[in-house]
Design a protein around this motif. Sequence first.
Motif, short mmCIF file in Angstrom:
data_model
loop_
_atom_site.label_atom_id
_atom_site.label_comp_id
_atom_site.label_asym_id
_atom_site.label_seq_id
_atom_site.Cartn_x
_atom_site.Cartn_y
_atom_site.Cartn_z
N HIS A 80 0.84 -1.19 0.00
CA HIS A 80 0.00 0.00 0.00
C HIS A 80 0.88 1.25 0.00
O HIS A 80 2.08 1.18 0.28
CB HIS A 80 -0.89 0.04 1.26
CG HIS A 80 -0.11 0.17 2.54
ND1 HIS A 80 0.58 -0.89 3.12
CD2 HIS A 80 0.15 1.24 3.34
CE1 HIS A 80 1.19 -0.49 4.21
NE2 HIS A 80 0.96 0.82 4.38
N ASP A 130 0.68 5.06 2.01
CA ASP A 130 -0.04 5.58 3.17
C ASP A 130 -1.02 6.67 2.74
O ASP A 130 -0.74 7.47 1.86
CB ASP A 130 0.96 6.08 4.23
CG ASP A 130 1.65 4.92 4.94
OD1 ASP A 130 1.22 3.76 4.76
OD2 ASP A 130 2.62 5.16 5.67
N HIS A 133 4.76 0.15 -0.06
CA HIS A 133 5.50 -0.67 0.89
C HIS A 133 4.59 -1.75 1.46
O HIS A 133 3.38 -1.74 1.22
CB HIS A 133 6.10 0.21 2.01
CG HIS A 133 5.10 1.08 2.72
ND1 HIS A 133 4.56 2.22 2.16
CD2 HIS A 133 4.54 0.98 3.95
CE1 HIS A 133 3.71 2.77 3.01
NE2 HIS A 133 3.67 2.04 4.10
FE LIG Z 1 2.17 2.07 5.61
#
Ligand SMILES: [Fe+2]
Length: 342
Positions: free
Chosen positions: A198, A200, A255
């Motif tokens: 994903h 953030d 990440h």
């Molecule tokens: Fe994250």
Amino acid sequence: MVITEPILVAESLPTIELDLLRADNEMENKRLLSVCQNYGFFYLNMTSDPELCQLWEDMLSIMKEYFEQPLDIKMQDARNDDNFGYEPMGTEEGPKPKTRDGYESLKFSRREYLKNSTDLTTSIRTKSTPFFNFINQAHTITLLILSRLSTQLGLTGPSRFETYHADPGPSTSTLGILRYPKHEAGISEPTSVGHNQHTDVGTLTFLLAAQWGLQYCSPQTKRWEFIEPRAGHAIINVGDSLRFPSGGELASVVHRVVPLKETQEEDRYSIAYFLRPNDDVTFRDATGKMWSAKEWHDFKFDVFKSPSTLDAKGRFLTGMMLEEERGRWVGVAGEGGVAVAV
Ligand SMILES: [Fe+2]
Ligand SMILES: O=C(O)CCC(=O)C(=O)O
């Protein structure tokens, strides 16, 4: 084995010195901008701040005690909310088909910090001081980073990034403490594993993790690389709500968390302060669609729970960082830099 790729380590991930940022060192400020443009992730050396390093230790020992409790006790803190309370493992899809995530979490929201009391009901309520102290420290440092970035990008007045994070919000900023429990010996194909890939949702994430597991998809090598945990160093990364307002200039990099070996051999703990814009801030995504920060947050959390039904192409999960979308950015970066309306 869950993730069958060679173990690569992010050898060249840059380190930014907290004391130099605090001292407004021009060279370090320039490096900060370049690192956020080219890597989206960096180490923050906090060894010049022993109190902050001690706070990390203090939080870890309380976390270990908390997560060791039986599930039914922890469930007393469940609030069915993405920003505060306890969440058991498996509420989101995992990093591989047919797996669910392999972490449980407890969140203290910035809203709770601002009213100096938490909604929790178990004994951790009386131990929340270090967590509130950390919210205070992490918030101050991430705003400092935003301020240095704004100056480097020549932003002034209300377009400076830090202005649309001003208290009292409201915002979805929150502190998450996470445990990835070890897998039982003998399990070869665990169904609860790590943290799906994903980007953030928010502006900046301030992460403390002393154990291996975090990988980022290196913008340079385009491969999954483990980010080595380093004592006294936080890992900071840019999120979508900074990438979008910067017109794609700053990288919100994909990440995930996976076990270093076949399975999770020890409990892994991480602490993450998620700085997010105030709810009513608006920005355009890479396709030009306008979102409020709250809409983007709510939509993306739905995607986290079921990406295969809501986001089959993985565009939202990965913050539109897929190659084809990076190439056709339609934000308004060319028109004065930032597509933020407050
Ligand atoms: Fe994250
Ligand atoms: O647990 C970690 O190390 C990273 C967690 C993460 O990426 C997140 O919660 O957004």
